[in-house]
Design an enzyme around this catalytic site. Structure first.
Site, PDB file in Angstrom:
ATOM      1  CB  SER A   1     -42.897 -47.300  40.920  1.00  0.00           C
ATOM      2  OG  SER A   1     -44.051 -47.735  41.844  1.00  0.00           O
TER       3      SER A   1
ATOM      4  CE1 TYR B   1     -50.445 -48.937  42.017  1.00  0.00           C
ATOM      5  CE2 TYR B   1     -48.248 -48.062  42.867  1.00  0.00           C
ATOM      6  CZ  TYR B   1     -48.971 -49.474  42.846  1.00  0.00           C
ATOM      7  OH  TYR B   1     -48.444 -50.159  42.600  1.00  0.00           O
TER       8      TYR B   1
ATOM      9  CB  THR C   1     -51.593 -48.109  38.333  1.00  0.00           C
ATOM     10  OG1 THR C   1     -49.803 -47.947  37.430  1.00  0.00           O
ATOM     11  CG2 THR C   1     -51.620 -49.622  38.592  1.00  0.00           C
TER      12      THR C   1
ATOM     13  CE  LYS D   1     -47.665 -52.225  34.789  1.00  0.00           C
ATOM     14  NZ  LYS D   1     -48.063 -52.940  36.333  1.00  0.00           N
TER      15      LYS D   1
ATOM     16  CG  HIS E   1     -50.329 -55.129  40.161  1.00  0.00           C
ATOM     17  ND1 HIS E   1     -49.657 -53.605  40.287  1.00  0.00           N
ATOM     18  CD2 HIS E   1     -48.969 -54.825  40.983  1.00  0.00           C
ATOM     19  CE1 HIS E   1     -50.079 -52.639  40.442  1.00  0.00           C
ATOM     20  NE2 HIS E   1     -49.000 -53.875  41.306  1.00  0.00           N
TER      21      HIS E   1
END
Length: 414
Positions: free
Chosen positions: A139, A163, A189, A279, A303
């Site tokens: 992540s 992100y 994402t 995603k 999520h």
């Protein structure tokens, strides 16, 4: 006529034949992990061993946690349809996803704050994934750097979840670093324009580093091992973002940007040389738009129920999305997977792959790297057993006829 059973005195030799004692296991970690037969068992162990704030961050979801509960219920509301008289002495659980192999039809999903759950964090997840021959996803908000994950899983498949930060250059640099480290797939994402309301975290005063209060100290007293690990290992921080400065709250706020758009996707496509996957897709229409845009795959995901409560259930969306775009892009699904049978059901309904998040973190909290290995082992056994009982020799043989999604939540007609 009543037949009487003839009775006799017990013979010692016959009694001894019935008595087989297990070899004692003196290693406490191995003993407790061996006692876990399901992911739910690992969750119970994790809850006992982890301070409340850290456990609740993993276990909790947004607002009333309805999305998470519904996602798990959807997998339980499955009816399987087995075929019989098939030789299933051997089954092939391997598959190909996003341009590369996986030994199993599931991989490890991206999770933030991971070293908070256990100090081994992403290092345990990446090394366990490499040993199992499955992908590991790091992540943006991970607590181990891109380069360190590559060192932990040098020969395996590493993926990166991105992100789009308010300061776009931060995201661009992370993308370049992941590419340079040999990560082969990027998860762009899209379900976090703003942060979801994770009420357990607010009630617990969750932060990094953990803030001590009388409550947290009282909760930690029966868990000294966690605090020993926390206090005697490197500082807990967002490893890939530590050079950007700012408080944890500021970094989280920077990671959620309501202005994210297709234009950002186009820029990342230019920077990223590998497989580009979006995603957080939650509708057929968005899946079709992304397929038309030429991306390589999508992850149907809400999520983990941590953003919009009452969001669509990814597993319920799966058949319609696969029908709409399955010939154009690869479709993966996450949220709610707690059993290998859940994985099998998703693959049968057209998913090319599945991702586990909490299931792996429960193992991590229960026993570090060994706990992650145990989580993968449990799920692998469940996948294999379910496939054999269905009469499927390989993942490729799983098809919609094997599964019925039972209706519990049926939309009312207007």
């Amino acid at each position: 006529m009543v037949t009487m059973v003839k009775r006799q005195f017990p013979r010692p030799s016959e009694i001894l034949e019935l008595m087989h004692f297990k070899k004692p296991e003196f290693n406490a970690k191995r003993r407790r992990l061996a006692s876990a037969l399901t992911i739910h068992d690992l969750r119970d162990i994790a809850k006992r061993r982890t301070p409340k704030a850290a456990f609740d961050y993993t276990d909790g979801a947004a607002e009333g946690e309805i999305s998470l509960a519904r996602a798990r219920q959807a997998f339980e509301d499955v009816e399987f349809h087995p075929s019989v008289l098939r030789d299933v002495s051997q089954v092939d659980m391997s598959c190909t996803i996003f341009g590369g192999p996986s030994a199993l039809p599931f991989g490890i999903a991206p999770t933030g704050f991971t070293r908070l759950m256990h100090t081994e964090g992403e290092m345990a997840g990446a090394s366990a994934a490499g040993a199992a021959g499955i992908p590991f996803t790091l992540s943006t908000l991970g607590t181990t750097s891109i380069e360190a994950v590559k060192e932990a899983n040098p020969a395996g498949r590493n993926w990166f979840q991105l992100y789009v930060m308010r300061d776009r250059e931060i995201s661009y640099e992370l993308t370049r670093r992941a590419a340079a480290a040999g990560f082969d797939t990027l998860f762009f994402t899209v379900d976090t324009p703003v942060a979801g309301a994770r009420l357990r975290d607010k009630r617990n005063g969750f932060s990094i580093p953990p803030q001590l209060s009388l409550g947290t100290i009282a909760n930690a007293i029966p868990r000294p091992w966690w605090w020993w690990d926390f206090l005697t290992t490197p500082k807990l921080e967002f490893a890939s973002l530590k050079s950007t400065g700012g408080t944890v709250g500021e970094l989280l706020d920077a990671a959620m940007d309501p202005t994210i758009s297709f234009a950002d996707l186009d820029i990342i496509r230019v920077i990223w040389p590998g497989q580009l996957v979006v995603k957080g897709v939650q509708s057929v229409a968005d899946a079709e738009a992304l397929a038309a845009a030429g991306i390589d795959g999508i992850v149907l995901s809400n999520h983990g129920g941590r953003q919009l409560d009452r969001a669509p259930i990814p597993f319920h969306l799966l058949p319609a999305v696969v029908k709409a775009v399955g010939n154009d892009i690869e479709v993966t699904v996450d949220t709610g997977i707690m059993n290998g049978a859940d994985v099998v059901a998703a693959i049968a309904l057209g998913a090319g792959f599945t991702l586990i998040g909490r299931a792996y973190l429960y193992g991590l909290m229960a026993g570090g790297r060994a706990g992650v290995d145990r989580a993968i082992e449990i799920l692998t056994g469940e996948v294999e057993r379910t496939m054999k009982l269905l009469g499927a020799h390989s993942v490729a043989e799983l098809e919609p006829g094997h599964v019925t999604q039972l209706a519990r939540l049926v939309p009312r007609r207007p």
